[in-house]
Design an enzyme around this catalytic site. Structure first.
Site, mmCIF file in Angstrom:
data_model
loop_
_atom_site.group_PDB
_atom_site.id
_atom_site.type_symbol
_atom_site.label_atom_id
_atom_site.label_comp_id
_atom_site.label_asym_id
_atom_site.label_seq_id
_atom_site.Cartn_x
_atom_site.Cartn_y
_atom_site.Cartn_z
ATOM 1 N N TYR A 156 0.834 -1.201 0.000
ATOM 2 C CA TYR A 156 0.000 0.000 0.000
ATOM 3 C C TYR A 156 0.873 1.257 0.000
ATOM 4 O O TYR A 156 0.639 2.200 -0.774
ATOM 5 C CB TYR A 156 -0.915 -0.021 1.222
ATOM 6 C CG TYR A 156 -1.885 1.130 1.312
ATOM 7 C CD1 TYR A 156 -3.027 1.155 0.516
ATOM 8 C CD2 TYR A 156 -1.681 2.176 2.202
ATOM 9 C CE1 TYR A 156 -3.932 2.205 0.600
ATOM 10 C CE2 TYR A 156 -2.576 3.231 2.298
ATOM 11 C CZ TYR A 156 -3.694 3.236 1.499
ATOM 12 O OH TYR A 156 -4.596 4.288 1.584
ATOM 13 N N LYS A 160 1.033 4.113 -2.992
ATOM 14 C CA LYS A 160 0.686 5.512 -2.736
ATOM 15 C C LYS A 160 1.881 6.440 -2.952
ATOM 16 O O LYS A 160 1.716 7.598 -3.358
ATOM 17 C CB LYS A 160 0.131 5.662 -1.323
ATOM 18 C CG LYS A 160 -1.214 4.960 -1.112
ATOM 19 C CD LYS A 160 -2.280 5.497 -2.042
ATOM 20 C CE LYS A 160 -3.659 4.937 -1.727
ATOM 21 N NZ LYS A 160 -4.714 5.511 -2.603
#
Length: 248
Positions: A156, A160
């Site tokens: 994640y 990002k």
């Protein structure tokens, strides 16, 4: 910003809930024709369309699996329905949290495909009408995890962080055509994505923040709408942290 988006068309990916839903509602209230995408939450997506219609606006819900080819197809559907696209909000995302030593290659791939590759594909598709119009706004929803990293979220955090890199590079490519590209980086926001985090982690975040509480989608949505507005035309390549003053 009453009627600030009159005659504009906005696409919010992952707009059936959370931050995406809050932003889509604000865009609709400001006069935009708003399309949202959803993967499986058809009742919530249909309810959004109904509410906008009752208020006299126009909205569209598109089912799309962004881990596949849904991003570009969603953009094509919006342009076909409304004739143009002025604003793209790349918000769709998911998590598959675990330590790197336990993380499967499949969990890495699906997070990167949904959170980063789909934003690339959607942006690429959106640039076609935006370049023709010589106007556009792209707002990417990154995360504090993409700025500072977060243990147990390597996939994640990487996705990002990649989204921030995409934001900055694309801003330099299209700025001369009156198209801006920016990102928001929310901290700990009360959504389904954070509901599975350990309670002690959320409590530490509350205490560490200058504003000692978790954020809400309503704290993030106005920043997205501002960066997508005509008034933000000289802001591009920026990452706006919305984290209550959490130290990095």
């Amino acid at each position: 910003m009453p009627d600030g988006f009159r005659d504009q068309v906005v696409l919010v990916t992952g707009g059936s809930r959370g931050i995406g839903r809050a932003a889509a509602e604000l865009f609709a209230a400001a006069g935009a024709r708003v399309a949202i995408t959803y993967k499986s939450r058809k009742p919530e997506a249909d309810h959004f369309v109904e509410e906008v219609s009752k208020a006299g606006g126009k909205a569209l819900a598109i089912q799309a699996d962004f881990a596949q080819v849904g991003a570009a197809l969603a953009v094509e559907s919006v342009v076909k329905e409304f004739g143009r696209l002025d604003v793209l909000v790349n918000n769709a995302g998911l998590t598959r949290d675990t330590l790197v030593m336990r993380m499967s290659e499949a969990d890495w791939d699906v997070v990167m495909e949904t959170n980063l590759k789909a934003a690339f594909l959607a942006s690429k598709a959106a640039l076609r009408p935006m370049l023709k119009q010589k106007y556009g706004r792209i707002v990417n929803v990154s995360s504090l995890a993409g700025v500072a990293g977060n243990a147990g979220q390597a996939n994640y955090s990487a996705s990002k962080a990649g989204l921030i890199g995409l934001t900055k590079a694309l801003a330099k490519e299209v700025g001369s055509r009156n198209i801006t590209v920016n990102a928001v980086a929310p901290g700990f926001i009360e959504t389904e994505l954070t509901s599975g985090l350990p309670a002690e982690l959320l409590e530490r975040a509350r205490h560490a923040a200058a504003i000692p509480r978790l954020g809400t989608p309503a704290d993030v949505a106005p920043a997205i709408v501002f960066l997508a507005s005509p008034e933000a035309g000289y802001i591009t390549g920026q990452v706006l942290g919305i984290d209550g003053g959490l130290p990095i």
